[in-house]
Design an enzyme around this catalytic site. Structure first.
Site, PDB file in Angstrom:
ATOM      1  N   PRO A 293       0.795  -1.241   0.000  1.00 25.02           N
ATOM      2  CA  PRO A 293       0.000   0.000   0.000  1.00 25.02           C
ATOM      3  C   PRO A 293       0.823   1.285   0.000  1.00 25.02           C
ATOM      4  O   PRO A 293       0.258   2.369   0.133  1.00 25.02           O
ATOM      5  CB  PRO A 293      -0.793  -0.124   1.309  1.00 25.02           C
ATOM      6  N   LYS A 296       6.874   1.469   1.768  1.00 24.28           N
ATOM      7  CA  LYS A 296       8.263   1.474   1.304  1.00 24.28           C
ATOM      8  C   LYS A 296       8.440   2.433   0.136  1.00 24.28           C
ATOM      9  O   LYS A 296       9.490   3.075  -0.005  1.00 24.28           O
ATOM     10  CB  LYS A 296       8.701   0.059   0.930  1.00 24.28           C
ATOM     11  N   CYS A 409       7.918 -10.381   4.093  1.00 25.75           N
ATOM     12  CA  CYS A 409       7.622 -10.308   5.525  1.00 25.75           C
ATOM     13  C   CYS A 409       7.224 -11.712   5.978  1.00 25.75           C
ATOM     14  O   CYS A 409       6.105 -11.950   6.427  1.00 25.75           O
ATOM     15  CB  CYS A 409       6.512  -9.311   5.793  1.00 25.75           C
TER      16      CYS A 409
END
Length: 470
Positions: A293, A296, A409
């Protein structure tokens, strides 16, 4: 808020047989908010970390009440499997036969009994009041009786009763003890490898409510100013990170205006590592290949603005692409709605490519409390195929001599080490550890796996690869 174990549930602390029905109940607003969150997760597939802030804001629940609602809602979601195992013993009937609203209330009550210091009589009485004012008021007596049975043992006693013996099946025992599905505990054990003696520590850290991490977006707000505004403290490792002690980060002016964002320190570190890694030749075109979203993308976009670089950000989902646009407003970032596996971008163009690949999210389970009960081993294979295809695309888009940062992640080996081992020809691994300065316990390299129990971050994986010069 930590998850202290409550007092003994025996003797004079045992709740009454049935609360009085003489007075109409008055549900506690914090518990009602938590119960409504559980319903939204169950009925609508809501994400707890997104749905609860809206519930609290809509009902103007702030301060201590908001803290209690958050602890109860997230904690119950996180412990759901363990709670269900205990409730199955106390209910005398299959949980699948229970009405959903009753099941939600039982989970909420059991969490209060087993994982908070709320007195037993208060936990049971408040939960029964919720049932009496809900869609199934006739179930109040049943809920009272089941919770009374749950209160007869401490959490540890229930685990000893229901979990596999630690001597013969430590993974299974630790999985139940820390409220993890067994397959996830096995995946974490595999990822720890030679350090598998850390399994209980890793699972325990994964079962805690995490601290909120903020990022001061470079060039927009100084980390010192963000510390002052948030009344937080400097992060240990990220030069842009701040730890928020408590409160709603969305109420901070810096976050509301886009000067700062909510972002785990591990996410900050892996993005910074790619951007700071040494590179030969031009360094003006960067790519975020799976940008939604936008956390980063906002960090690397801010750094691009400081260094005179341009960023293309790819996101396949239109509504997530809009979130990226909002996050990078005013930065030298162009957002494209496209499939990162088959874009119209020119090949061998980009100096740095960030591939934060869609993954199981097993590294952020502490921040997504219900996710551990939604994922299954079957979802891993689907994501591995997508990750492989995206890495092939990244290899085609990066220029010779350019760098790719492959990030997930997740610590699952199928999504990390296995993907890197099967990488496209011509991608050489770069030791990523020097680009996370000051971060301890990074292992033997060249890839990096962060952990909640080691670094206090999400379990982020990073591999930096350089495309060979032909």
């Amino acid at each position: 808020m930590s998850r202290p174990i409550g007092p003994a549930r025996k003797g004079s602390t045992r709740p009454p047989q049935r609360p009085s029905t003489q007075q109409p109940p008055t549900p506690d607003p914090a518990r009602q908010a938590a119960l409504d969150l559980l319903r939204a997760v169950r009925e609508d597939g809501a994400y707890a970390n997104l749905a609860l802030p809206k519930i609290l804001n809509d009902r103007r629940i702030y301060g201590r009440d908001a803290g209690l609602a958050t602890e109860l809602a997230y904690g119950t979601c996180r412990a759901m499997g363990l709670l269900d195992a205990i409730l199955a013993q106390g209910s005398g009937r299959p949980l699948a036969e229970l009405d959903g609203a009753v099941h939600d209330a039982l989970r909420l009550g059991a969490y209060q009994l087993l994982r908070t210091r709320i007195p037993a009589h208060a936990a049971v009485s408040a939960t029964v009041n919720l049932v009496r004012t809900g869609p199934k008021p006739g179930a109040a007596g049943f809920v009272n009786a089941v919770l009374r049975r749950v209160s007869e043992r401490e959490e540890g006693e229930w685990v000893d009763l229901l979990a596999p013996p630690i001597a013969t099946d430590p993974i299974g025992h630790y999985a139940m003890q820390t409220a993890h599905p067994r397959w996830i505990a096995e995946a974490i054990n595999d990822a720890l490898g030679a350090e598998s003696d850390e399994l209980l520590e890793a699972l325990t850290a994964d079962d805690q409510r995490p601290q909120v991490h903020l990022v001061a977006r470079p060039g927009r707000i100084s980390v010192a100013d963000l510390v002052i505004e948030s009344v937080g403290e400097l992060a240990r490792y990220s030069p842009y990170g701040v730890y928020l002690p408590d409160g709603d980060p969305g109420r901070l002016r810096a976050v509301a205006t886009g000067l700062a964002g909510v972002q785990d320190e591990g996410s900050q570190l892996v993005a910074l590592a790619l951007i700071n890694a040494e590179i030969e030749g031009p360094d003006s075109r960067w790519l975020d290949l799976a940008a939604g979203p936008g956390g980063k993308a906002a960090v690397i976009g801010a750094l691009a603005a400081e260094r005179g670089a341009q960023v293309d950000a790819i996101e396949i989902t239109p509504h997530r692409a809009e979130l990226v646009r909002q996050a990078v407003a005013g930065l030298p970032v162009k957002v494209h709605v496209a499939d990162g596996r088959s874009t119209t971008l020119p090949p061998e163009t980009y100096d740095r490519v960030l591939l934060d690949a869609p993954c199981t999210g097993l590294g952020a389970l502490r921040r997504r409390p219900e996710a551990r009960w939604r994922r299954s081993p079957a979802s891993v294979a689907e994501l591995v195929e997508l990750q492989t295809e995206l890495l092939i695309s990244a290899a085609a888009l990066v220029r010779p001599g350019g760098l790719i940062g492959y990030v997930t992640c997740s610590p699952h080996l199928a999504e990390t080490a296995d993907i890197v081992a099967a990488r496209p020809a011509g991608l050489d691994l770069v030791d990523a550890r020097p680009y996370l300065p000051g971060v301890p316990k990074l292992g033997a390299g060249p890839t990096v796996q962060l952990w909640p129990h080691r670094q206090g971050t999400d379990a982020m994986f990073l591999a930096i690869m350089r495309k060979s010069v032909r």
